[in-house]
Design a protein around this motif. Structure first.
Motif, PDB file in Angstrom:
ATOM      1  N   SER A 162      -7.815  10.870  92.381  1.00  0.00           N
ATOM      2  CA  SER A 162      -7.054   9.335  93.035  1.00  0.00           C
ATOM      3  C   SER A 162      -5.985   8.897  92.851  1.00  0.00           C
ATOM      4  O   SER A 162      -5.278   8.341  92.772  1.00  0.00           O
ATOM      5  N   SER A 163      -5.034  10.607  92.529  1.00  0.00           N
ATOM      6  CA  SER A 163      -3.700  10.080  92.326  1.00  0.00           C
ATOM      7  C   SER A 163      -2.996   9.351  92.743  1.00  0.00           C
ATOM      8  O   SER A 163      -2.125   8.359  92.139  1.00  0.00           O
ATOM      9  N   TYR A 164      -3.380   9.420  94.430  1.00  0.00           N
ATOM     10  CA  TYR A 164      -2.777   8.059  95.255  1.00  0.00           C
ATOM     11  C   TYR A 164      -2.638   7.040  94.659  1.00  0.00           C
ATOM     12  O   TYR A 164      -2.122   6.334  94.439  1.00  0.00           O
ATOM     13  N   HIS A 165      -4.480   6.253  94.262  1.00  0.00           N
ATOM     14  CA  HIS A 165      -4.465   5.021  94.041  1.00  0.00           C
ATOM     15  C   HIS A 165      -4.109   4.808  92.979  1.00  0.00           C
ATOM     16  O   HIS A 165      -4.119   3.364  92.691  1.00  0.00           O
ATOM     17  N   ASP A 224       3.739  -0.195  79.394  1.00  0.00           N
ATOM     18  CA  ASP A 224       4.303   0.248  77.330  1.00  0.00           C
ATOM     19  C   ASP A 224       4.161   1.795  78.613  1.00  0.00           C
ATOM     20  O   ASP A 224       3.864   2.241  79.634  1.00  0.00           O
ATOM     21  N   ASN A 225       4.372   2.137  76.905  1.00  0.00           N
ATOM     22  CA  ASN A 225       5.015   4.009  77.971  1.00  0.00           C
ATOM     23  C   ASN A 225       3.134   4.252  77.479  1.00  0.00           C
ATOM     24  O   ASN A 225       3.226   5.055  78.132  1.00  0.00           O
ATOM     25  N   PHE A 226       2.560   3.748  76.930  1.00  0.00           N
ATOM     26  CA  PHE A 226       0.878   4.406  77.526  1.00  0.00           C
ATOM     27  C   PHE A 226       0.650   4.595  78.915  1.00  0.00           C
ATOM     28  O   PHE A 226       0.369   5.342  79.362  1.00  0.00           O
ATOM     29  N   VAL A 227       1.363   3.033  80.190  1.00  0.00           N
ATOM     30  CA  VAL A 227       0.835   2.982  81.057  1.00  0.00           C
ATOM     31  C   VAL A 227       1.657   4.188  81.880  1.00  0.00           C
ATOM     32  O   VAL A 227       1.267   4.658  83.364  1.00  0.00           O
ATOM     33  N   VAL A 228       2.475   4.207  81.617  1.00  0.00           N
ATOM     34  CA  VAL A 228       3.890   5.073  81.962  1.00  0.00           C
ATOM     35  C   VAL A 228       3.249   5.700  81.693  1.00  0.00           C
ATOM     36  O   VAL A 228       3.466   7.785  82.445  1.00  0.00           O
ATOM     37  N   ASN A 229       2.899   6.774  80.657  1.00  0.00           N
ATOM     38  CA  ASN A 229       2.084   8.316  80.909  1.00  0.00           C
ATOM     39  C   ASN A 229       0.439   8.625  81.566  1.00  0.00           C
ATOM     40  O   ASN A 229       1.306   9.880  82.308  1.00  0.00           O
ATOM     41  N   SER A 230       0.207   7.592  82.119  1.00  0.00           N
ATOM     42  CA  SER A 230      -0.800   7.793  83.002  1.00  0.00           C
ATOM     43  C   SER A 230      -0.128   7.811  84.494  1.00  0.00           C
ATOM     44  O   SER A 230      -0.960   8.403  84.990  1.00  0.00           O
ATOM     45  N   VAL A 231       0.545   7.499  84.490  1.00  0.00           N
ATOM     46  CA  VAL A 231       1.378   7.142  85.968  1.00  0.00           C
ATOM     47  C   VAL A 231       1.832   9.029  86.057  1.00  0.00           C
ATOM     48  O   VAL A 231       1.471   9.384  87.205  1.00  0.00           O
ATOM     49  N   LEU A 232       2.275   8.807  84.833  1.00  0.00           N
ATOM     50  CA  LEU A 232       3.345  10.882  85.106  1.00  0.00           C
ATOM     51  C   LEU A 232       2.190  11.867  85.149  1.00  0.00           C
ATOM     52  O   LEU A 232       2.769  12.174  85.905  1.00  0.00           O
ATOM     53  N   LYS A 233       0.766  11.370  84.700  1.00  0.00           N
ATOM     54  CA  LYS A 233      -0.117  11.950  84.838  1.00  0.00           C
ATOM     55  C   LYS A 233       0.137  12.030  86.116  1.00  0.00           C
ATOM     56  O   LYS A 233      -1.146  13.089  86.973  1.00  0.00           O
ATOM     57  N   ALA A 234      -0.608  10.486  86.953  1.00  0.00           N
ATOM     58  CA  ALA A 234      -0.888  11.003  88.457  1.00  0.00           C
ATOM     59  C   ALA A 234      -0.120  11.404  89.491  1.00  0.00           C
ATOM     60  O   ALA A 234       0.342  12.235  89.841  1.00  0.00           O
ATOM     61  N   CYS A 235       1.087  11.626  88.806  1.00  0.00           N
ATOM     62  CA  CYS A 235       2.482  11.746  89.174  1.00  0.00           C
ATOM     63  C   CYS A 235       2.194  13.665  89.607  1.00  0.00           C
ATOM     64  O   CYS A 235       2.316  14.635  90.387  1.00  0.00           O
ATOM     65  N   ALA A 236       1.598  14.647  88.361  1.00  0.00           N
ATOM     66  CA  ALA A 236       1.823  15.640  88.013  1.00  0.00           C
ATOM     67  C   ALA A 236       0.724  16.109  89.209  1.00  0.00           C
ATOM     68  O   ALA A 236       0.766  17.049  89.968  1.00  0.00           O
ATOM     69  N   LEU A 237      -0.938  15.182  88.609  1.00  0.00           N
ATOM     70  CA  LEU A 237      -1.570  15.002  89.944  1.00  0.00           C
ATOM     71  C   LEU A 237      -1.108  15.326  91.053  1.00  0.00           C
ATOM     72  O   LEU A 237      -1.729  16.267  92.327  1.00  0.00           O
ATOM     73  N   GLU A 238      -0.688  14.254  91.801  1.00  0.00           N
ATOM     74  CA  GLU A 238      -0.470  14.152  93.130  1.00  0.00           C
ATOM     75  C   GLU A 238       0.688  15.789  93.514  1.00  0.00           C
ATOM     76  O   GLU A 238       0.821  16.039  94.438  1.00  0.00           O
TER      77      GLU A 238
END
Length: 270
Positions: A81-84, A100-114
């Motif tokens: 559920s990359s959108y969510h 922090d960098n950790f959460v941004v990295n997680s969002v990066l993964k979400a973007c990649a999935l999107e």
DNA sequence: ACTATTCGCG
């Protein structure tokens, strides 16, 4: 086959029951708003694919901190559920929780999935560019998602940015080149990695061996093999089959058999 | 306290 599937489902339900029991205890102990406890609970939910349960736990948390947000974003990414996941991040920023960098990295993964659904890379690049300070993990995520979509040049551009690159980052770049058919560039990349004194690991070895297999580069393949032995790189089944494949493609049946026997002897696990 | 890299085989 049918049996395995049903066992999997039963196991999962059992674990969900356990999670619910743990959750009940947490509530009883008055730890429902304890960020550390919630964080662990969310990760447990994610491990057992209990995303609905995770969402419920998250919703009950009144002032989630960055760790709790990271956990729910990771859980959403893990279930596709990359959108969510991205929405949760926006929600976090709106609530003035400092990323922090950790959460941004997680969002990066979400973007990649999107990106598998859309074809717009600029949002991902923007998240990356606007990180407070870019770290090597974010760089690695960028390299692998660009490579996955055939954008080797953009991957290389990101790869060039950091002053210091670790084994995983180098490996992601080498893998990207190999997967995009840039075999000789991948060899050159590996040589540069060696020059800069960065140790290869078992993943690097697999990438290199598949490049050697493709090119029929027996000498380099042997060199990688001896490197594996010299540095006691663990020979998992990826490495074992990459070795065998490399020798076969290079026409060294005998060496292939030897590598195969060697792997069997070592009881190759995971 | 949390984040990144590998083609699996009957």
């Amino acid at each position: 086959m049918v049996k395995v599937v049903s066992l999997g489902v039963e196991g999962r339900l059992g674990n969900l029951d356990q999670i619910a029991a743990i959750h009940t205890n947490i509530i009883k102990n008055g730890q429902e708003q304890d960020h550390f406890v919630v964080f662990e609970l969310l990760r447990a939910c994610s491990r057992f694919d209990a995303i609905d349960y995770a969402m419920e736990v998250f919703r009950r948390t009144r002032q989630p901190n960055v760790y709790v947000y990271t956990a729910i974003i990771d859980a959403l990414v893990a279930c596709g559920s990359s959108y969510h996941a991205i929405s949760s991040y926006v929600h976090m920023i709106e609530n003035s929780v400092c990323p922090d960098n950790f959460v941004v990295n997680s969002v990066l993964k979400a973007c990649a999935l999107e990106l598998d659904l859309r074809v717009e890379f600029d949002d991902m690049q923007k998240v990356f560019d606007e990180m407070p300070q870019r770290d090597i993990v974010a760089t690695t995520v960028m390299i692998s998602s660009y490579s996955e979509h055939g954008l080797v040049d953009r991957a290389l551009a990101v790869f060039d940015l950091p002053k210091v690159r670790d084994t995983v980052c180098w490996t992601a770049m080498i893998d990207g080149l190999v997967r995009n058919g840039e075999m000789s560039k991948s060899l050159e990349c590996f040589r540069q990695m060696q020059r800069e004194g960065v140790r290869a690991n078992e993943v690097t070895a697999v990438c290199m061996l598949s490049a050697c297999a493709y090119l029929g580069a027996l000498e380099l393949g042997k060199w990688v093999h001896s490197y594996i032995e010299k540095y006691a790189i663990k020979v998992n089944h990826f490495v074992a089959s990459a070795l065998v494949t490399m020798y076969l493609r290079c026409g060294s049946i005998r060496e292939a058999e030897r590598a195969f026997e060697e792997a069997k002897k070592k009881d190759v696990s995971t």
